[in-house]
Design a protein around this motif. Structure first.
Motif, mmCIF file in Angstrom:
data_model
loop_
_atom_site.group_PDB
_atom_site.id
_atom_site.type_symbol
_atom_site.label_atom_id
_atom_site.label_comp_id
_atom_site.label_asym_id
_atom_site.label_seq_id
_atom_site.Cartn_x
_atom_site.Cartn_y
_atom_site.Cartn_z
ATOM 1 N N LEU A 33 0.593 -1.062 -0.036
ATOM 2 C CA LEU A 33 0.091 -0.086 -0.029
ATOM 3 C C LEU A 33 1.111 1.459 0.265
ATOM 4 C CD1 LEU A 33 -3.326 1.153 0.631
ATOM 5 C CD2 LEU A 33 -2.355 0.844 3.281
ATOM 6 N N PRO A 34 0.473 2.806 -0.656
ATOM 7 C CA PRO A 34 1.349 3.247 -0.609
ATOM 8 C C PRO A 34 1.103 4.236 0.251
ATOM 9 C CG PRO A 34 -0.183 3.454 -2.351
ATOM 10 C CD PRO A 34 -0.282 2.330 -1.608
ATOM 11 N N GLY A 35 2.105 3.967 1.361
ATOM 12 C CA GLY A 35 1.950 4.266 2.312
ATOM 13 C C GLY A 35 1.988 6.222 3.000
ATOM 14 N N ALA A 36 1.742 6.716 1.630
ATOM 15 C CA ALA A 36 1.883 8.637 2.062
ATOM 16 C C ALA A 36 0.128 8.637 2.273
ATOM 17 C CB ALA A 36 2.348 9.630 0.843
ATOM 18 N N VAL A 37 -0.282 7.637 1.832
ATOM 19 C CA VAL A 37 -1.910 8.569 1.390
ATOM 20 C C VAL A 37 -3.044 8.121 3.336
ATOM 21 C CG1 VAL A 37 -2.626 8.499 -0.461
ATOM 22 C CG2 VAL A 37 -2.545 6.244 0.509
ATOM 23 N N GLU A 38 -1.890 6.823 3.996
ATOM 24 C CA GLU A 38 -2.710 6.764 5.342
ATOM 25 C C GLU A 38 -3.221 7.079 6.246
ATOM 26 O OE1 GLU A 38 0.816 3.208 6.742
ATOM 27 O OE2 GLU A 38 -0.580 4.081 8.579
ATOM 28 N N MET A 39 -2.598 8.929 6.069
ATOM 29 C CA MET A 39 -3.154 9.871 6.958
ATOM 30 C C MET A 39 -5.038 10.294 6.503
ATOM 31 S SD MET A 39 -1.763 13.722 5.722
ATOM 32 C CE MET A 39 -0.763 12.553 4.491
ATOM 33 N N TRP A 40 -5.591 9.708 5.325
ATOM 34 C CA TRP A 40 -6.433 10.297 4.545
ATOM 35 C C TRP A 40 -7.372 8.688 5.100
ATOM 36 C CZ3 TRP A 40 -5.975 14.724 5.202
ATOM 37 C CH2 TRP A 40 -5.167 15.513 4.294
ATOM 38 N N ILE A 41 -6.681 7.731 5.688
ATOM 39 C CA ILE A 41 -7.154 6.198 5.318
ATOM 40 C C ILE A 41 -8.132 6.334 7.736
ATOM 41 C CG2 ILE A 41 -6.997 3.493 5.254
ATOM 42 C CD1 ILE A 41 -5.686 4.710 2.929
ATOM 43 N N ARG A 42 -6.563 6.792 7.592
ATOM 44 C CA ARG A 42 -6.848 5.377 9.755
ATOM 45 C C ARG A 42 -8.239 6.445 10.128
ATOM 46 N NH1 ARG A 42 -2.755 3.027 12.387
ATOM 47 N NH2 ARG A 42 -2.023 3.056 10.883
ATOM 48 N N PRO A 43 -8.473 7.781 10.107
ATOM 49 C CA PRO A 43 -9.196 8.236 10.093
ATOM 50 C C PRO A 43 -10.992 7.625 10.778
ATOM 51 C CG PRO A 43 -8.985 10.159 9.414
ATOM 52 C CD PRO A 43 -7.986 8.527 8.939
ATOM 53 N N GLU A 44 -10.601 6.714 9.403
ATOM 54 C CA GLU A 44 -12.344 6.018 8.541
ATOM 55 C C GLU A 44 -12.439 4.762 9.329
ATOM 56 O OE1 GLU A 44 -14.357 7.933 8.149
ATOM 57 O OE2 GLU A 44 -13.033 9.520 7.639
ATOM 58 N N LEU A 45 -11.451 4.303 10.330
ATOM 59 C CA LEU A 45 -10.621 2.889 10.467
ATOM 60 C C LEU A 45 -11.065 2.443 11.863
ATOM 61 C CD1 LEU A 45 -7.570 1.933 8.846
ATOM 62 C CD2 LEU A 45 -10.353 2.207 7.883
ATOM 63 N N SER A 46 -12.233 1.140 12.103
ATOM 64 C CA SER A 46 -11.847 0.799 14.023
ATOM 65 C C SER A 46 -10.412 0.495 13.953
ATOM 66 C CB SER A 46 -13.066 -0.219 13.340
ATOM 67 O OG SER A 46 -11.793 -1.696 12.827
ATOM 68 N N GLU A 47 -10.335 0.044 15.651
ATOM 69 C CA GLU A 47 -9.235 -0.055 15.804
ATOM 70 C C GLU A 47 -8.360 -1.272 15.551
ATOM 71 O OE1 GLU A 47 -7.620 2.142 18.214
ATOM 72 O OE2 GLU A 47 -6.453 0.767 17.721
ATOM 73 N N SER A 48 -9.340 -2.206 15.290
ATOM 74 C CA SER A 48 -8.534 -3.506 14.112
ATOM 75 C C SER A 48 -7.781 -2.827 13.521
ATOM 76 C CB SER A 48 -9.401 -4.699 14.386
ATOM 77 O OG SER A 48 -10.726 -5.471 15.632
ATOM 78 N N GLN A 49 -9.084 -2.667 12.903
ATOM 79 C CA GLN A 49 -8.345 -2.314 11.076
ATOM 80 C C GLN A 49 -7.443 -1.737 10.901
ATOM 81 O OE1 GLN A 49 -11.880 -0.406 9.413
ATOM 82 N NE2 GLN A 49 -12.263 -2.641 8.352
ATOM 83 N N ARG A 50 -7.364 -0.710 12.206
ATOM 84 C CA ARG A 50 -5.584 0.081 12.145
ATOM 85 C C ARG A 50 -4.770 -1.034 11.749
ATOM 86 N NH1 ARG A 50 -8.388 4.794 15.920
ATOM 87 N NH2 ARG A 50 -9.714 5.974 13.743
ATOM 88 N N ARG A 51 -4.540 -1.798 13.296
ATOM 89 C CA ARG A 51 -3.465 -2.335 14.192
ATOM 90 C C ARG A 51 -3.806 -3.203 12.648
ATOM 91 N NH1 ARG A 51 -6.501 -2.932 18.789
ATOM 92 N NH2 ARG A 51 -7.398 -4.641 18.226
ATOM 93 N N VAL A 52 -4.170 -3.255 11.684
ATOM 94 C CA VAL A 52 -4.690 -4.583 10.708
ATOM 95 C C VAL A 52 -3.228 -3.589 9.602
ATOM 96 C CG1 VAL A 52 -4.432 -5.773 8.576
ATOM 97 C CG2 VAL A 52 -5.930 -6.308 10.425
ATOM 98 N N LEU A 53 -3.962 -2.458 9.360
ATOM 99 C CA LEU A 53 -2.707 -1.506 8.464
ATOM 100 C C LEU A 53 -1.910 -1.549 8.810
ATOM 101 C CD1 LEU A 53 -3.618 1.406 6.025
ATOM 102 C CD2 LEU A 53 -3.900 1.917 8.261
ATOM 103 N N ASN A 54 -1.847 -1.397 9.995
ATOM 104 C CA ASN A 54 -0.115 -0.972 10.660
ATOM 105 C C ASN A 54 0.876 -2.376 10.296
ATOM 106 O OD1 ASN A 54 -1.093 0.629 12.396
ATOM 107 N ND2 ASN A 54 -1.197 0.200 14.020
ATOM 108 N N ARG A 55 0.199 -3.406 9.539
ATOM 109 C CA ARG A 55 0.817 -4.433 9.700
ATOM 110 C C ARG A 55 1.209 -5.224 8.022
ATOM 111 N NH1 ARG A 55 3.415 -8.205 13.573
ATOM 112 N NH2 ARG A 55 2.978 -7.510 15.406
ATOM 113 N N MET A 56 0.684 -4.187 7.415
ATOM 114 C CA MET A 56 0.516 -3.650 5.692
ATOM 115 C C MET A 56 2.493 -3.622 4.890
ATOM 116 S SD MET A 56 -3.381 -2.911 4.602
ATOM 117 C CE MET A 56 -3.480 -3.780 2.951
ATOM 118 N N ASN A 57 1.910 -4.172 4.246
ATOM 119 C CA ASN A 57 3.210 -3.848 3.658
ATOM 120 C C ASN A 57 3.577 -2.138 3.220
ATOM 121 O OD1 ASN A 57 4.983 -5.903 4.201
ATOM 122 N ND2 ASN A 57 4.498 -7.146 2.531
#
Lengths: 239, 258
Positions: A177-201
């Motif tokens: 995943l392109p890391g630079a766009v995380e700031m627009w994604i993270r606020p919309e996610l649940s806690e579990s989803q954010r933890r999974v996002l942290n582990r994505m390449n």
């Protein structure tokens, strides 16, 4: 990867030029189609664009990343380096160059038609990139319909093409995943989803691609002759 | 899959990327007697990064929450799914640990780098495909325990997601075509519309989703494309479609073609 000394010299620039000429042909074919150029206008545009390319190639060769140079020399269709900041995307540089030449060469109505189509094309590529970004997220995070909508909206509103890689990345790098766009994604996610996002390449940088396709030989549209002479050279100055 | 594409000898960017990835990812320690594969490099090959392990609890939680949203699980159903998911992750973890014990922090013959990578690669493929997919215990338990109306809702939700993904891949296909074959806006829209009407989502999502579009596009009659593209554009497009022949057997083997 480091370019060995044996690859330096004119042969290198020749190979690089051939790759860049392919990109130029595509862009000139686009301009010719969307602006509905007549023969004289096309020849004038091509001649001026080739002149622009001559200058561009000289600078491009001097400033090229050595790994990018090596990949182009070897005729590979694409080149991606993780962990390093790449130079300008040559396709985009050529598109900007042709846009300049169009503005300087063609009648106003044709310039307007070209610019309108360029804007639509840019919007399409933006939307394709965002749609595939969201799908990549969805694969791992299983988004709700509302999340998809909000994330898409946030990415459109805050679109910055320099922060995301070219669309080709979604064809060849299925797990990142392109890391630079995380700031627009993270606020919309649940806690579990954010933890999974942290582990994505993550892909931190843009990547450079030449004529990428599904394993083809890099063949591009061939309805532009770059060897054409300017109508002024052929026909002389207008009477 | 990547080596299969190489064997078919068309110059796939996928193959280039793998080569670059393998060369970059495997920072081997090469000493006189052979090489030593570190933990970090092993993780790179399995997970595509050098992070150790995966967050099983979060991935399972995300999956169960998604099923719950789609079809309102009972508490018992939720517990069963959580247990099944943990089983899937535990089994994968065991496979990873066995492979890790076999190859990391040991000396190997330098000539074995390729063979070892090929042996580890299936773990990466499994991980990338997702551990709770169609062949998992999670999926088996889910389909066995949902009531018919729940299953209907779950399948409908999945279908919506699959279609959205397919839509994105169709547009990606057209975008990649345009790199070689410029299109006017009306042509672009018409091509997307034709492909969406005439192709279907893959049977399951994978890294080959855009190839699934390619193979299906190659089955559409030429005449339909010729109403959208001029002769020169069609020539380039047809060349792209030729690649479908090379990838179709593998996609069939993977079971992803609809």
């Amino acid at each position: 990867l480091v370019a060995p000394k044996a690859f330096e010299g004119q042969a290198i620039d020749g190979q690089v030029r051939r790759q860049l000429e392919s990109l130029l042909k595509v862009e000139l074919s686009f301009a010719s189609r969307v602006a509905d150029l007549n023969d004289g206008e096309r020849r004038a545009l091509v001649a001026a664009s080739v002149e622009w390319l001559d200058k561009f190639v000289a600078d491009f060769g001097k400033n090229m990343d050595p790994n990018q140079r090596l990949i182009l020399q070897r005729g590979a269709q694409g080149h991606a380096v993780w962990g390093r900041q790449m130079g300008d995307n040559p396709r985009e540089s050529i598109q900007r160059g042709v846009a300049q030449v169009v503005g300087a060469t063609l009648p106003k109505d044709k310039v307007a038609a070209y610019r309108s189509e360029c804007a639509k094309r840019d919007e399409f590529y933006r939307d394709v990139t965002i749609a595939n970004l969201v799908e990549r997220l969805d694969e791992k995070l299983i988004l709700t319909a509302e999340q998809r909508g909000k994330i898409t909206e946030a990415l459109v509103e805050n679109w910055d093409a320099s922060l995301v890689p070219q669309v080709e990345v979604f064809m060849v790098r299925a797990d990142a995943l392109p890391g630079a766009v995380e700031m627009w994604i993270r606020p919309e996610l649940s806690e579990s989803q954010r933890r999974v996002l942290n582990r994505m390449n993550k892909l931190p940088q843009r990547v450079f691609f030449g004529n990428v396709e599904f394993g083809g030989e890099g063949e591009v549209i061939d309805d532009i002759d770059l060897n054409v002479q300017s109508p002024l050279a052929v026909d002389g100055p207008p009477k | 899959m990547y080596w299969l594409l190489c064997k078919n000898t068309f110059r796939s960017l996928l193959a280039v990327m793998v080569i670059v990835g393998v060369v970059r990812g495997a920072e081997f320690v090469v000493v006189e007697e052979g090489f030593e594969l570190s933990d970090a490099q092993f993780n790179q090959w399995v997970y595509g990064s050098n992070r150790a392990g995966i967050d099983a609890d979060s991935e399972i939680a995300v999956a169960v929450q998604a099923v719950d949203r789609a079809c309102q699980l009972t508490e018992l159903q939720r517990e069963k799914l959580l247990l099944a998911g943990r089983g899937d992750f535990a089994r994968f973890g065991q496979r990873v640990d066995e492979m890790r014990a076999k190859y990391t922090d040991k000396m190997h013959d330098q000539n074995d780098i390729g063979r070892i990578h090929q042996e580890i690669q299936p773990l990466n493929v499994t991980y990338q495909a997702g551990l709770l997919g169609p062949s998992s215990l999670f999926d088996k338990v889910l389909r066995g325990m949902l009531a018919p109306e729940q299953l209907e809702k779950y399948n409908a939700e999945k279908e919506t997601r699959n279609q959205a993904r397919h839509d994105a891949k169709v547009r990606l296909f057209v975008a990649s075509l345009e790199r070689r074959c410029p299109l006017k806006d009306e042509q672009r829209s018409a091509l997307v519309e034709l492909l969406l009407a005439e192709t279907r989502p893959p049977t399951r999502s994978s890294q080959f989703d855009h190839y699934v579009v390619l193979v299906q596009a190659a089955r559409i009659s030429d005449e339909k494309f010729k109403t959208i593209l001029d002769a020169e554009q069609y020539r380039v497009f047809a060349k792209t479609l030729e690649q479908a022949r090379a990838v179709e057997p593998h996609l069939k083997q993977q079971g992803v073609l609809p």
